[in-house]
Design an enzyme around this catalytic site. Structure first.
Site, PDB file in Angstrom:
ATOM      1  N   GLY A  79      -2.177   4.373  -0.443  1.00  0.00           N
ATOM      2  CA  GLY A  79      -1.541   5.152  -1.234  1.00  0.00           C
ATOM      3  C   GLY A  79      -1.888   6.600  -1.946  1.00  0.00           C
ATOM      4  N   GLU A 109      -6.104   3.497  -7.603  1.00  0.00           N
ATOM      5  CA  GLU A 109      -5.553   3.231  -7.528  1.00  0.00           C
ATOM      6  C   GLU A 109      -3.941   4.147  -7.544  1.00  0.00           C
ATOM      7  OE1 GLU A 109      -3.960   0.946  -5.027  1.00  0.00           O
ATOM      8  OE2 GLU A 109      -3.668  -0.831  -5.855  1.00  0.00           O
ATOM      9  N   ASP A 110      -2.963   3.437  -6.619  1.00  0.00           N
ATOM     10  CA  ASP A 110      -1.489   4.436  -7.435  1.00  0.00           C
ATOM     11  C   ASP A 110      -0.603   3.495  -7.572  1.00  0.00           C
ATOM     12  OD1 ASP A 110      -1.049   1.615  -5.053  1.00  0.00           O
ATOM     13  OD2 ASP A 110       0.520   2.967  -3.318  1.00  0.00           O
ATOM     14  N   ASP A 141       0.927  -3.649  -9.398  1.00  0.00           N
ATOM     15  CA  ASP A 141       2.066  -3.910  -9.626  1.00  0.00           C
ATOM     16  C   ASP A 141       2.282  -4.954 -10.702  1.00  0.00           C
ATOM     17  OD1 ASP A 141       5.352  -4.017  -9.207  1.00  0.00           O
ATOM     18  OD2 ASP A 141       5.138  -4.815  -6.896  1.00  0.00           O
ATOM     19  N   PHE A 193      11.487   0.419  -7.439  1.00  0.00           N
ATOM     20  CA  PHE A 193      10.650   1.293  -6.319  1.00  0.00           C
ATOM     21  C   PHE A 193      10.534   2.463  -6.239  1.00  0.00           C
ATOM     22  CE2 PHE A 193       8.947   0.874  -1.929  1.00  0.00           C
ATOM     23  CZ  PHE A 193       8.222   0.303  -1.527  1.00  0.00           C
ATOM     24  N   ASP A 245       4.267   5.028  -0.178  1.00  0.00           N
ATOM     25  CA  ASP A 245       5.165   4.964   0.896  1.00  0.00           C
ATOM     26  C   ASP A 245       6.738   4.039   0.828  1.00  0.00           C
ATOM     27  OD1 ASP A 245       3.007   2.916   1.489  1.00  0.00           O
ATOM     28  OD2 ASP A 245       4.737   2.809   3.087  1.00  0.00           O
ATOM     29  N   ARG A 279       5.365  10.092   1.980  1.00  0.00           N
ATOM     30  CA  ARG A 279       4.375   9.839   1.345  1.00  0.00           C
ATOM     31  C   ARG A 279       3.887  11.053   0.749  1.00  0.00           C
ATOM     32  NH1 ARG A 279       0.908   5.470   2.076  1.00  0.00           N
ATOM     33  NH2 ARG A 279       0.972   3.912   3.447  1.00  0.00           N
TER      34      ARG A 279
END
Ligand code: IMP
Ligand code: MG
Length: 179
Positions: free
Chosen positions: A46, A101-102, A105, A154, A161, A167
């Site tokens: 990600g 990091e993407d 969460d 989301f 993705d 992506r």
């Protein structure tokens, strides 16, 4: 596996991302100004677009490395351990490390990644996350730098993705299911 029909609503434009990446890079460069060579570790997959943009804005000597860990997916374990699928190529002992990091969460992925990397005794280790969903946090972990705090939606795009699609979107969008 089929995915239900959905549409994507723009949440953060490409222009807003670019502006934020510039700011983050300036803050990171200032923080690591005394570092000989920063090891920038992208968490696959990600973060691949974010890290590419971020390092090009970073006015620092950098080395780029990648780590891929399993997503705990359907794991029923409460610890939600992760497994290394692709390890770093380089050593980080005594080095200054920036983990990229993407999304943070629940926090489990980052928590376990930091735990793994700390056993290798880096001199300093910090985290830059593009997105943070603070309302979803289950384990205490905080990135020193965060691009954007977002609501519990989301999201896709800019490397991120949904079922291995989207992506390549240049912006961040929220998935909205149709029925
Ligand atoms: P955590 O372990 O729950 O913090 O999850 C972190 C990982 O879950 C991120 O690195 C993403 O790969 C994935 N993830 C979390 N939220 C989203 C989302 O909204 N879209 C796509 N992937 C997500
Ligand atoms: Mg990830």
């Amino acid at each position: 596996m089929t995915t239900p029909a959905y549409t994507i609503d723009t949440l953060i434009s490409a222009k807003a991302i670019a502006a934020r990446v510039e700011d983050l890079a300036r803050e990171i460069a200032a923080h690591f100004s005394d570092t000989e060579k920063l090891v920038v570790v992208g968490l696959l997959r990600g973060s691949f677009i974010f890290i590419a943009d971020l390092v090009r804005e970073l006015d620092l000597p950098v080395e780029v490395d990648f780590l891929e860990v399993s997503s705990y997916g359907n794991s029923t374990e409460s610890s939600r351990e992760v497994r290394i699928l692709k390890d770093l190529r380089g050593e980080i002992e005594g080095r200054d490390v920036l983990v990229v990091e993407d999304i943070v969460d629940t926090g489990y992925t980052l928590h376990h990644v930091l735990e793994i990397l700390r056993t290798r005794h880096p001199r300093r280790i910090e985290v830059c996350a593009l997105l943070d969903k603070p309302s979803r946090r289950e384990v205490e972990v905080k990135a020193r730098w965060t691009g954007f705090e977002i609501p519990d939606k989301f999201v896709v795009g800019y490397g991120i993705d949904y079922a291995q699609r989207n992506r390549n979107l240049p912006y961040i969008g929220a998935v909205r299911f149709l029925n």
